[in-house]
Design a protein around this motif. Sequence first.
Motif, PDB file in Angstrom:
ATOM      1  N   ARG A  95       0.845  -1.197   0.000  1.00 15.16           N
ATOM      2  CA  ARG A  95       0.000   0.000   0.000  1.00 15.16           C
ATOM      3  C   ARG A  95       0.880   1.246   0.000  1.00 15.16           C
ATOM      4  N   LYS A  96       0.508   2.203  -0.849  1.00 18.53           N
ATOM      5  CA  LYS A  96       1.201   3.486  -0.906  1.00 18.53           C
ATOM      6  C   LYS A  96       0.244   4.571  -0.419  1.00 18.53           C
ATOM      7  N   LEU A  97       0.715   5.408   0.506  1.00 17.22           N
ATOM      8  CA  LEU A  97      -0.098   6.491   1.041  1.00 17.22           C
ATOM      9  C   LEU A  97       0.201   7.804   0.312  1.00 17.22           C
ATOM     10  N   TRP A  98      -0.702   8.768   0.477  1.00 15.63           N
ATOM     11  CA  TRP A  98      -0.529  10.122  -0.060  1.00 15.63           C
ATOM     12  C   TRP A  98      -0.342  10.108  -1.575  1.00 15.63           C
ATOM     13  N   THR A 103      -7.360   8.537  -8.412  1.00 13.42           N
ATOM     14  CA  THR A 103      -8.346   8.046  -9.382  1.00 13.42           C
ATOM     15  C   THR A 103      -8.372   8.886 -10.655  1.00 13.42           C
ATOM     16  N   VAL A 104      -7.437   9.838 -10.762  1.00  9.33           N
ATOM     17  CA  VAL A 104      -7.370  10.700 -11.943  1.00  9.33           C
ATOM     18  C   VAL A 104      -6.180  10.342 -12.819  1.00  9.33           C
ATOM     19  N   CYS A 105      -5.062  10.026 -12.195  1.00  7.89           N
ATOM     20  CA  CYS A 105      -3.831   9.758 -12.945  1.00  7.89           C
ATOM     21  C   CYS A 105      -3.943   8.464 -13.751  1.00  7.89           C
ATOM     22  N   PRO A 128      -5.461  -4.103 -13.488  1.00  9.21           N
ATOM     23  CA  PRO A 128      -6.316  -4.520 -12.365  1.00  9.21           C
ATOM     24  C   PRO A 128      -5.566  -4.763 -11.064  1.00  9.21           C
ATOM     25  N   SER A 129      -4.253  -4.870 -11.122  1.00  2.17           N
ATOM     26  CA  SER A 129      -3.471  -5.102  -9.906  1.00  2.17           C
ATOM     27  C   SER A 129      -3.182  -3.805  -9.144  1.00  2.17           C
ATOM     28  N   VAL A 130      -3.749  -2.702  -9.613  1.00  2.60           N
ATOM     29  CA  VAL A 130      -3.609  -1.410  -8.926  1.00  2.60           C
ATOM     30  C   VAL A 130      -5.009  -0.923  -8.574  1.00  2.60           C
ATOM     31  N   ARG A 131      -5.208  -0.565  -7.296  1.00  4.67           N
ATOM     32  CA  ARG A 131      -6.564  -0.170  -6.870  1.00  4.67           C
ATOM     33  C   ARG A 131      -6.494   0.967  -5.849  1.00  4.67           C
ATOM     34  N   ALA A 132      -7.163   2.073  -6.173  1.00  3.44           N
ATOM     35  CA  ALA A 132      -7.294   3.156  -5.198  1.00  3.44           C
ATOM     36  C   ALA A 132      -8.192   2.689  -4.062  1.00  3.44           C
ATOM     37  N   VAL A 133      -7.813   3.008  -2.837  1.00  4.54           N
ATOM     38  CA  VAL A 133      -8.546   2.538  -1.655  1.00  4.54           C
ATOM     39  C   VAL A 133      -9.586   3.581  -1.264  1.00  4.54           C
ATOM     40  N   PRO A 134     -10.886   3.249  -1.354  1.00  3.62           N
ATOM     41  CA  PRO A 134     -11.920   4.229  -1.001  1.00  3.62           C
ATOM     42  C   PRO A 134     -11.848   4.607   0.476  1.00  3.62           C
ATOM     43  N   GLY A 135     -12.290   5.827   0.764  1.00 10.61           N
ATOM     44  CA  GLY A 135     -12.409   6.249   2.153  1.00 10.61           C
ATOM     45  C   GLY A 135     -11.113   6.556   2.854  1.00 10.61           C
ATOM     46  N   THR A 136     -10.041   6.834   2.098  1.00  8.74           N
ATOM     47  CA  THR A 136      -8.753   7.133   2.734  1.00  8.74           C
ATOM     48  C   THR A 136      -8.331   8.582   2.528  1.00  8.74           C
ATOM     49  N   ALA A 149      -4.947   6.447  -0.378  1.00  9.46           N
ATOM     50  CA  ALA A 149      -4.030   5.313  -0.504  1.00  9.46           C
ATOM     51  C   ALA A 149      -4.327   4.519  -1.780  1.00  9.46           C
ATOM     52  N   VAL A 150      -3.305   3.838  -2.263  1.00  9.45           N
ATOM     53  CA  VAL A 150      -3.427   2.960  -3.427  1.00  9.45           C
ATOM     54  C   VAL A 150      -2.767   1.629  -3.089  1.00  9.45           C
ATOM     55  N   ASP A 151      -3.460   0.529  -3.405  1.00 13.25           N
ATOM     56  CA  ASP A 151      -2.923  -0.818  -3.187  1.00 13.25           C
ATOM     57  C   ASP A 151      -2.365  -1.386  -4.484  1.00 13.25           C
ATOM     58  N   PHE A 152      -1.205  -2.025  -4.382  1.00 12.69           N
ATOM     59  CA  PHE A 152      -0.553  -2.673  -5.518  1.00 12.69           C
ATOM     60  C   PHE A 152      -0.413  -4.154  -5.192  1.00 12.69           C
ATOM     61  N   ASP A 153      -0.858  -4.992  -6.105  1.00  4.46           N
ATOM     62  CA  ASP A 153      -0.809  -6.434  -5.895  1.00  4.46           C
ATOM     63  C   ASP A 153       0.021  -7.066  -7.004  1.00  4.46           C
ATOM     64  N   ALA A 154       1.336  -7.121  -6.785  1.00  4.03           N
ATOM     65  CA  ALA A 154       2.271  -7.637  -7.797  1.00  4.03           C
ATOM     66  C   ALA A 154       2.053  -6.939  -9.133  1.00  4.03           C
ATOM     67  N   ALA A 155       1.951  -5.604  -9.079  1.00  6.40           N
ATOM     68  CA  ALA A 155       1.710  -4.816 -10.289  1.00  6.40           C
ATOM     69  C   ALA A 155       3.008  -4.685 -11.083  1.00  6.40           C
ATOM     70  N   PRO A 156       2.990  -5.022 -12.368  1.00  2.07           N
ATOM     71  CA  PRO A 156       4.189  -4.844 -13.192  1.00  2.07           C
ATOM     72  C   PRO A 156       4.670  -3.396 -13.163  1.00  2.07           C
ATOM     73  N   ALA A 157       5.978  -3.229 -13.061  1.00  2.09           N
ATOM     74  CA  ALA A 157       6.555  -1.898 -12.919  1.00  2.09           C
ATOM     75  C   ALA A 157       7.878  -1.828 -13.674  1.00  2.09           C
ATOM     76  N   GLU A 158       8.190  -0.618 -14.145  1.00  4.48           N
ATOM     77  CA  GLU A 158       9.441  -0.394 -14.874  1.00  4.48           C
ATOM     78  C   GLU A 158      10.383   0.434 -13.996  1.00  4.48           C
ATOM     79  N   PRO A 159      11.580  -0.077 -13.683  1.00 11.62           N
ATOM     80  CA  PRO A 159      12.516   0.719 -12.880  1.00 11.62           C
ATOM     81  C   PRO A 159      12.983   1.946 -13.655  1.00 11.62           C
ATOM     82  N   ILE A 160      13.053   3.065 -12.957  1.00 12.65           N
ATOM     83  CA  ILE A 160      13.506   4.320 -13.559  1.00 12.65           C
ATOM     84  C   ILE A 160      14.761   4.773 -12.822  1.00 12.65           C
TER      85      ILE A 160
END
Length: 318
Positions: A95-98, A103-105, A128-136, A149-160
């Motif tokens: 979970r990532k906060l702040w 839900t816009v990006c 689908p492995s990325v989900r904004a958490v309602p009520g946070t 907050a946003v939850d990530f569940d083994a979401a594919p990502a590219e290192p920068i």
Amino acid sequence: MPNTLRGLADSGRLELPYPGSGRTVERWRRLAELAFENTVVGRLAEAHADADAILAELGGHGVVRGQIWGVWAAEPPKPVLQARFDPGGWTVTGRKLWCSGATVCTHALVTARVGNERRLFAVDLAQPSVRAVPGTWHAVGMRESDSGAVDFDAAPAEPIGEPGAYLTRPSFWHGAIGVAACWYGSACAIAGRLHDRVAAGKADEHATAHLGAVLSGLHAAGLCLTDAAHRIDEDPDDASATARLRARTVRAVVEDAATTTIDRVGRALGAGPLCADAQHAQHVADLTVYLRQSHAERDLADLGRDYAEKELSWLPSR
């Protein structure tokens, strides 16, 4: 507001000059103009422009027109976003906060832990492995920034970039001033209500004095931003090792001017505009929350330590 931001992205109006490109004044002026119209739009546009500059610097490419990027780099002790590499590539979990614009990006740059190191990753938020958490996100000011907050569940990502590169690059501090440009633009909008009242001859001497104090402070903040932009363009790689001190100084000056603006305009005009003028009330509420992206006395203490490490010249250089 989401439709406004999408319209700006689709039209290319979120494509700003990079810091240190020789057009840093233009970058900050455009951010200030967006925040003048709507503080939340300015705040999200600043993050998008920051992501674009980071990708160009560390990833070798910028954003694609029509995309809306966030930069989600807050690192509270808990929860912690973890990154993992396996045969299928990199993924991020947790979970990532702040997460401003949750839900816009359409995409985000997120920091995640790889062992004890912090690394930056680009994530497509449509999966689908990325989900904004309602009520946070319960804020009144900056409500539409949707910074929950946003939850990530083994979401594919590219290192920068390499581990730690996000924080150690010189332009990290150049980019930090973009936030101050938005504070400045929003504060100018709030000051405009008092200016209009005085200009119309509907203010007493006390309100007129408040206007003088507000506009002198904003004038100084504007000059500080302009001077910093020119110095960044002269030294984009921070060979002088002044980027951190400059950024902290500019942010402190602009924050002080913006805080004074909110206080003095409120004292001059009373509760009326806060209760009857929806746009003004929203600007005040939004900027009050947005300014807390600063860490107040903690940031000032860091600035004081930076100055204490240098021999102080009391007179400006020619």
